[in-house]
Design a protein around this motif. Structure first.
Motif, PDB file in Angstrom:
ATOM      1  N   ALA A  47       6.809   5.306  -0.956  1.00 41.60           N
ATOM      2  CA  ALA A  47       6.734   3.841  -0.972  1.00 41.60           C
ATOM      3  C   ALA A  47       8.043   3.234  -1.474  1.00 41.60           C
ATOM      4  O   ALA A  47       8.511   2.216  -0.951  1.00 41.60           O
ATOM      5  CB  ALA A  47       5.560   3.376  -1.832  1.00 41.60           C
ATOM      6  N   TYR A  48       8.635   3.872  -2.488  1.00 41.41           N
ATOM      7  CA  TYR A  48       9.899   3.366  -3.025  1.00 41.41           C
ATOM      8  C   TYR A  48      10.974   3.371  -1.950  1.00 41.41           C
ATOM      9  O   TYR A  48      11.714   2.392  -1.789  1.00 41.41           O
ATOM     10  CB  TYR A  48      10.335   4.216  -4.225  1.00 41.41           C
ATOM     11  CG  TYR A  48      11.523   3.647  -4.952  1.00 41.41           C
ATOM     12  CD1 TYR A  48      11.356   2.611  -5.863  1.00 41.41           C
ATOM     13  CD2 TYR A  48      12.803   4.121  -4.712  1.00 41.41           C
ATOM     14  CE1 TYR A  48      12.453   2.066  -6.519  1.00 41.41           C
ATOM     15  CE2 TYR A  48      13.895   3.594  -5.355  1.00 41.41           C
ATOM     16  CZ  TYR A  48      13.718   2.569  -6.258  1.00 41.41           C
ATOM     17  OH  TYR A  48      14.793   2.022  -6.906  1.00 41.41           O
ATOM     18  N   ASP A  49      11.045   4.454  -1.204  1.00 43.31           N
ATOM     19  CA  ASP A  49      12.043   4.561  -0.136  1.00 43.31           C
ATOM     20  C   ASP A  49      11.748   3.563   0.981  1.00 43.31           C
ATOM     21  O   ASP A  49      12.647   2.930   1.523  1.00 43.31           O
ATOM     22  CB  ASP A  49      12.046   5.995   0.414  1.00 43.31           C
ATOM     23  CG  ASP A  49      13.114   6.211   1.447  1.00 43.31           C
ATOM     24  OD1 ASP A  49      14.306   6.169   1.087  1.00 43.31           O
ATOM     25  OD2 ASP A  49      12.759   6.414   2.630  1.00 43.31           O
ATOM     26  N   ARG A  50      10.500   3.430   1.315  1.00 45.62           N
ATOM     27  CA  ARG A  50      10.081   2.535   2.411  1.00 45.62           C
ATOM     28  C   ARG A  50      10.355   1.069   2.085  1.00 45.62           C
ATOM     29  O   ARG A  50      10.797   0.302   2.947  1.00 45.62           O
ATOM     30  CB  ARG A  50       8.593   2.734   2.684  1.00 45.62           C
ATOM     31  CG  ARG A  50       8.029   1.907   3.787  1.00 45.62           C
ATOM     32  CD  ARG A  50       7.804   2.758   5.015  1.00 45.62           C
ATOM     33  NE  ARG A  50       6.949   2.105   5.995  1.00 45.62           N
ATOM     34  CZ  ARG A  50       7.407   1.272   6.906  1.00 45.62           C
ATOM     35  NH1 ARG A  50       8.666   0.954   6.951  1.00 45.62           N
ATOM     36  NH2 ARG A  50       6.580   0.740   7.785  1.00 45.62           N
ATOM     37  N   LEU A  51      10.090   0.685   0.838  1.00 46.90           N
ATOM     38  CA  LEU A  51      10.225  -0.723   0.447  1.00 46.90           C
ATOM     39  C   LEU A  51      11.672  -1.159   0.252  1.00 46.90           C
ATOM     40  O   LEU A  51      11.977  -2.354   0.383  1.00 46.90           O
ATOM     41  CB  LEU A  51       9.430  -0.997  -0.833  1.00 46.90           C
ATOM     42  CG  LEU A  51       7.920  -0.893  -0.705  1.00 46.90           C
ATOM     43  CD1 LEU A  51       7.260  -0.985  -2.067  1.00 46.90           C
ATOM     44  CD2 LEU A  51       7.383  -1.979   0.226  1.00 46.90           C
ATOM     45  N   GLN A  52      12.554  -0.212  -0.102  1.00 49.37           N
ATOM     46  CA  GLN A  52      13.958  -0.555  -0.344  1.00 49.37           C
ATOM     47  C   GLN A  52      14.062  -1.791  -1.252  1.00 49.37           C
ATOM     48  O   GLN A  52      14.630  -2.828  -0.862  1.00 49.37           O
ATOM     49  CB  GLN A  52      14.696  -0.778   0.977  1.00 49.37           C
ATOM     50  CG  GLN A  52      14.803   0.463   1.829  1.00 49.37           C
ATOM     51  CD  GLN A  52      15.676   1.524   1.219  1.00 49.37           C
ATOM     52  OE1 GLN A  52      16.832   1.278   0.882  1.00 49.37           O
ATOM     53  NE2 GLN A  52      15.127   2.717   1.041  1.00 49.37           N
ATOM     54  N   LEU A  53      13.524  -1.665  -2.437  1.00 49.03           N
ATOM     55  CA  LEU A  53      13.442  -2.793  -3.373  1.00 49.03           C
ATOM     56  C   LEU A  53      14.805  -3.245  -3.877  1.00 49.03           C
ATOM     57  O   LEU A  53      15.715  -2.424  -4.060  1.00 49.03           O
ATOM     58  CB  LEU A  53      12.588  -2.388  -4.583  1.00 49.03           C
ATOM     59  CG  LEU A  53      11.141  -2.032  -4.303  1.00 49.03           C
ATOM     60  CD1 LEU A  53      10.504  -1.438  -5.546  1.00 49.03           C
ATOM     61  CD2 LEU A  53      10.375  -3.255  -3.850  1.00 49.03           C
ATOM     62  N   LYS A  54      14.896  -4.535  -4.126  1.00 48.98           N
ATOM     63  CA  LYS A  54      16.054  -5.069  -4.823  1.00 48.98           C
ATOM     64  C   LYS A  54      15.956  -4.593  -6.275  1.00 48.98           C
ATOM     65  O   LYS A  54      14.850  -4.431  -6.808  1.00 48.98           O
ATOM     66  CB  LYS A  54      16.054  -6.594  -4.778  1.00 48.98           C
ATOM     67  CG  LYS A  54      16.240  -7.160  -3.397  1.00 48.98           C
ATOM     68  CD  LYS A  54      16.194  -8.667  -3.420  1.00 48.98           C
ATOM     69  CE  LYS A  54      16.310  -9.201  -2.000  1.00 48.98           C
ATOM     70  NZ  LYS A  54      16.180 -10.657  -1.951  1.00 48.98           N
ATOM     71  N   PRO A  55      17.082  -4.374  -6.927  1.00 48.51           N
ATOM     72  CA  PRO A  55      17.049  -3.868  -8.308  1.00 48.51           C
ATOM     73  C   PRO A  55      16.173  -4.686  -9.263  1.00 48.51           C
ATOM     74  O   PRO A  55      15.544  -4.128 -10.163  1.00 48.51           O
ATOM     75  CB  PRO A  55      18.515  -3.904  -8.740  1.00 48.51           C
ATOM     76  CG  PRO A  55      19.276  -3.731  -7.461  1.00 48.51           C
ATOM     77  CD  PRO A  55      18.457  -4.465  -6.420  1.00 48.51           C
ATOM     78  N   SER A  56      16.079  -5.978  -9.049  1.00 47.75           N
ATOM     79  CA  SER A  56      15.277  -6.811  -9.955  1.00 47.75           C
ATOM     80  C   SER A  56      13.778  -6.528  -9.831  1.00 47.75           C
ATOM     81  O   SER A  56      13.013  -6.857 -10.733  1.00 47.75           O
ATOM     82  CB  SER A  56      15.556  -8.296  -9.703  1.00 47.75           C
ATOM     83  OG  SER A  56      15.227  -8.642  -8.373  1.00 47.75           O
ATOM     84  N   TYR A  57      13.342  -5.911  -8.720  1.00 45.84           N
ATOM     85  CA  TYR A  57      11.924  -5.606  -8.525  1.00 45.84           C
ATOM     86  C   TYR A  57      11.534  -4.186  -8.962  1.00 45.84           C
ATOM     87  O   TYR A  57      10.347  -3.850  -8.986  1.00 45.84           O
ATOM     88  CB  TYR A  57      11.526  -5.800  -7.054  1.00 45.84           C
ATOM     89  CG  TYR A  57      11.485  -7.243  -6.653  1.00 45.84           C
ATOM     90  CD1 TYR A  57      10.466  -8.083  -7.097  1.00 45.84           C
ATOM     91  CD2 TYR A  57      12.475  -7.781  -5.836  1.00 45.84           C
ATOM     92  CE1 TYR A  57      10.428  -9.414  -6.730  1.00 45.84           C
ATOM     93  CE2 TYR A  57      12.445  -9.121  -5.474  1.00 45.84           C
ATOM     94  CZ  TYR A  57      11.425  -9.926  -5.922  1.00 45.84           C
ATOM     95  OH  TYR A  57      11.394 -11.250  -5.562  1.00 45.84           O
ATOM     96  N   LEU A 104       6.005  -0.558 -13.128  1.00 47.55           N
ATOM     97  CA  LEU A 104       4.835  -1.030 -13.870  1.00 47.55           C
ATOM     98  C   LEU A 104       3.564  -0.916 -13.042  1.00 47.55           C
ATOM     99  O   LEU A 104       2.530  -0.433 -13.530  1.00 47.55           O
ATOM    100  CB  LEU A 104       5.036  -2.480 -14.336  1.00 47.55           C
ATOM    101  CG  LEU A 104       3.858  -3.106 -15.085  1.00 47.55           C
ATOM    102  CD1 LEU A 104       3.579  -2.346 -16.388  1.00 47.55           C
ATOM    103  CD2 LEU A 104       4.122  -4.581 -15.358  1.00 47.55           C
ATOM    104  N   VAL A 105       3.623  -1.326 -11.782  1.00 49.25           N
ATOM    105  CA  VAL A 105       2.437  -1.258 -10.914  1.00 49.25           C
ATOM    106  C   VAL A 105       1.984   0.193 -10.741  1.00 49.25           C
ATOM    107  O   VAL A 105       0.799   0.506 -10.873  1.00 49.25           O
ATOM    108  CB  VAL A 105       2.712  -1.926  -9.547  1.00 49.25           C
ATOM    109  CG1 VAL A 105       1.639  -1.593  -8.539  1.00 49.25           C
ATOM    110  CG2 VAL A 105       2.845  -3.434  -9.716  1.00 49.25           C
ATOM    111  N   TRP A 106       2.907   1.100 -10.485  1.00 51.63           N
ATOM    112  CA  TRP A 106       2.550   2.503 -10.322  1.00 51.63           C
ATOM    113  C   TRP A 106       2.061   3.113 -11.641  1.00 51.63           C
ATOM    114  O   TRP A 106       1.168   3.975 -11.630  1.00 51.63           O
ATOM    115  CB  TRP A 106       3.720   3.300  -9.756  1.00 51.63           C
ATOM    116  CG  TRP A 106       3.754   3.222  -8.264  1.00 51.63           C
ATOM    117  CD1 TRP A 106       4.332   2.238  -7.503  1.00 51.63           C
ATOM    118  CD2 TRP A 106       3.165   4.133  -7.346  1.00 51.63           C
ATOM    119  NE1 TRP A 106       4.133   2.497  -6.168  1.00 51.63           N
ATOM    120  CE2 TRP A 106       3.431   3.665  -6.041  1.00 51.63           C
ATOM    121  CE3 TRP A 106       2.452   5.311  -7.490  1.00 51.63           C
ATOM    122  CZ2 TRP A 106       2.999   4.320  -4.899  1.00 51.63           C
ATOM    123  CZ3 TRP A 106       2.024   5.981  -6.343  1.00 51.63           C
ATOM    124  CH2 TRP A 106       2.298   5.489  -5.077  1.00 51.63           C
TER     125      TRP A 106
END
Length: 163
Positions: free
Chosen positions: A93-103, A109-111
């Motif tokens: 999910a982390y790879d798929r979402l490609q989150l901005k550093p602020s997220y 926290l959610v995980w």
């Protein structure tokens, strides 16, 4: 030695169903990582579970027991592999979402809260038996630490072109 149970029942079923469901999901999800990297991501969960269970559930102060008795058994060993699909999907999910550093902190926290929720289910099914004042809430900082390390590992692998 403390004996909680002597039958094959809810705690063993919880482990077996979690293992089967988790690995079936991993097998059927679209492949996202090279085979070696996927193996590392799966082993992150196994290692983390093994490390913390053996850090927190051993003498002189054992904060919890795993499964039917306070001694190590085969089902305890199998229980570490329940964590493998969870860690794999964390990375997936982390790879798929490609989150901005602020997220990223919110993602962790959610995980971590989801991890506490799954641990709560495991407690209900008799996989974990807390003692010496240990409480479910004490697991949250452990999950936050572990999953923060996983994010650092992900970025380390990405920076070295393994992903």
């Amino acid at each position: 030695m403390i004996i909680y149970d002597t039958h094959f029942n809810a705690n063993e079923w919880f482990i077996m169903i979690s293992l089967c469901f988790g690995f079936v999901c991993v097998a059927f999800f679209p492949k996202r990582f090279p085979r070696q990297v996927a193996a590392v991501f799966l082993m992150c969960g196994v290692y983390s579970g093994f490390f913390f269970d053996h850090s927190l559930s051993v003498e002189p102060i054992s904060f919890y027991d795993v499964n039917d008795i306070s001694k190590f058994q085969l089902m305890d060993f199998l229980s570490y592999f329940m964590y493998a699909p969870f860690s794999y999907f964390f990375f997936y999910a982390y790879d798929r979402l490609q989150l901005k550093p602020s997220y990223i902190p919110l993602y962790i926290l959610v995980w971590s809260l989801a991890s506490v929720g799954i641990e709560w289910l495991a407690v209900l099914f008799g996989v974990f038996h807390y003692q010496h004042g240990y409480q479910l809430a004490y697991s949250l900082p452990i999950y936050l630490l572990v999953q923060s390390c996983w994010v650092a590992l992900y970025h380390g692998l990405k920076n070295r072109s393994f992903l």
